[in-house]
Design a protein around this motif. Sequence first.
Motif, short mmCIF file in Angstrom:
data_model
loop_
_atom_site.label_atom_id
_atom_site.label_comp_id
_atom_site.label_asym_id
_atom_site.label_seq_id
_atom_site.Cartn_x
_atom_site.Cartn_y
_atom_site.Cartn_z
N SER A 43 -38.69 -19.66 -13.22
CA SER A 43 -39.72 -20.31 -12.42
C SER A 43 -39.24 -21.68 -11.99
O SER A 43 -38.38 -22.30 -12.63
CB SER A 43 -41.02 -20.44 -13.22
N SER A 44 -39.79 -22.15 -10.89
CA SER A 44 -39.52 -23.50 -10.39
C SER A 44 -40.83 -24.10 -9.88
O SER A 44 -41.42 -23.56 -8.94
CB SER A 44 -38.48 -23.46 -9.26
N SER A 57 -43.82 -26.78 -4.02
CA SER A 57 -44.12 -25.35 -4.15
C SER A 57 -43.85 -24.90 -5.57
O SER A 57 -43.12 -25.56 -6.32
CB SER A 57 -43.30 -24.51 -3.16
N VAL A 58 -44.41 -23.76 -5.92
CA VAL A 58 -44.12 -23.06 -7.17
C VAL A 58 -43.53 -21.72 -6.81
O VAL A 58 -44.08 -20.99 -5.98
CB VAL A 58 -45.39 -22.89 -8.04
N THR A 59 -42.39 -21.38 -7.43
CA THR A 59 -41.73 -20.10 -7.18
C THR A 59 -41.50 -19.39 -8.50
O THR A 59 -40.98 -19.99 -9.44
CB THR A 59 -40.38 -20.30 -6.46
N LEU A 60 -41.89 -18.12 -8.57
CA LEU A 60 -41.74 -17.32 -9.78
C LEU A 60 -40.88 -16.10 -9.47
O LEU A 60 -41.11 -15.42 -8.46
CB LEU A 60 -43.10 -16.86 -10.30
N ILE A 78 -51.45 -17.57 -7.60
CA ILE A 78 -50.82 -18.65 -8.35
C ILE A 78 -51.74 -19.85 -8.26
O ILE A 78 -52.12 -20.26 -7.15
CB ILE A 78 -49.43 -19.02 -7.80
N VAL A 80 -52.46 -23.93 -9.74
CA VAL A 80 -51.86 -25.10 -10.40
C VAL A 80 -52.97 -26.12 -10.62
O VAL A 80 -53.56 -26.62 -9.65
CB VAL A 80 -50.73 -25.71 -9.54
N GLU A 89 -52.99 -26.03 -5.60
CA GLU A 89 -52.30 -24.96 -4.89
C GLU A 89 -52.98 -24.72 -3.55
O GLU A 89 -54.12 -25.12 -3.34
CB GLU A 89 -52.28 -23.67 -5.71
N GLY A 101 -44.35 -16.98 -4.45
CA GLY A 101 -44.46 -18.43 -4.42
C GLY A 101 -45.69 -18.89 -3.68
O GLY A 101 -46.38 -18.11 -3.00
N VAL A 114 -49.56 -23.93 -14.70
CA VAL A 114 -49.37 -22.91 -13.68
C VAL A 114 -49.89 -21.58 -14.24
O VAL A 114 -49.39 -21.10 -15.26
CB VAL A 114 -47.89 -22.76 -13.28
N TRP A 116 -50.59 -17.52 -13.26
CA TRP A 116 -50.18 -16.56 -12.24
C TRP A 116 -50.67 -15.16 -12.58
O TRP A 116 -50.94 -14.83 -13.73
CB TRP A 116 -48.65 -16.54 -12.09
#
Length: 241
Positions: A43-44, A57-60, A78, A80, A89, A101, A114, A116
């Motif tokens: 994840s980022s 952004s959030v990327t999984l 997702i 946040v 988000e 994401g 986070v 998801w």
Amino acid sequence: MRTPRIRTRFNALAGGLAAVGVVVLLTIGSGGAASAHDALESSSPAAGDSLTTDPGSVTLTFSDELLTLGDDTGGFAIQVVDSDGLHYESGCVTIEGSTVGTPIALGVASGYVVSWQVVSSDGHSTSGQYEFDYEPTTLDGAHDGLTNPPVCGEAWAGEPDGTPTPTPEAGAPAPIATASTPVPTVDSADVSETTDAPSPASASVVPWPVAVLLGVVGLGVIAAIVVLVLRRSRGGGYGAQ
């Protein structure tokens, strides 16, 4: 002499017993394989990260390609939230193969959670959460979070006027939290995952407890037949005196 006949019958029944055992093992094995869901591999931002700049952004990324039906993203979300439960988000999600994401716009320094929810390649819905810290060097540009989860295309922390995000995806994500629900506190490096009930497509798989019960019943029936045959062979049948 009855010994060869008894031995033949015994060998046949023993073979049947072994076959039942193999079927039970295969059934249990298939049930275990069907219950394996796609796992979150990276994840980022990552769990436990301490950031000084807003990642935007959030990327999984998961262990297998996620299941989508055309442009429908209703089973994906997702969110946040900060320590006060405010949302940052956009409400939109983008899915590409095994990656999902969403755009985010963070507020003040805080711990952020986070949460998801995705649909695994096996058709099961799976969800989880993790935490990261945000410690900006300045409060300039800090965004105001929303009390309720935003809907894709409407106002959110990054676009208070409701201007659509650059990469909106058709369909609103399914809500996975509400403003009245306290945000759980988790260890900074901990990632937890849960799974929901199987979808109709996978409901035909025999649960492993039922498979074990059927196997035990089958073994008991065969054992009873073995005892009955041996008694008849030794006694010369039911009519023997």
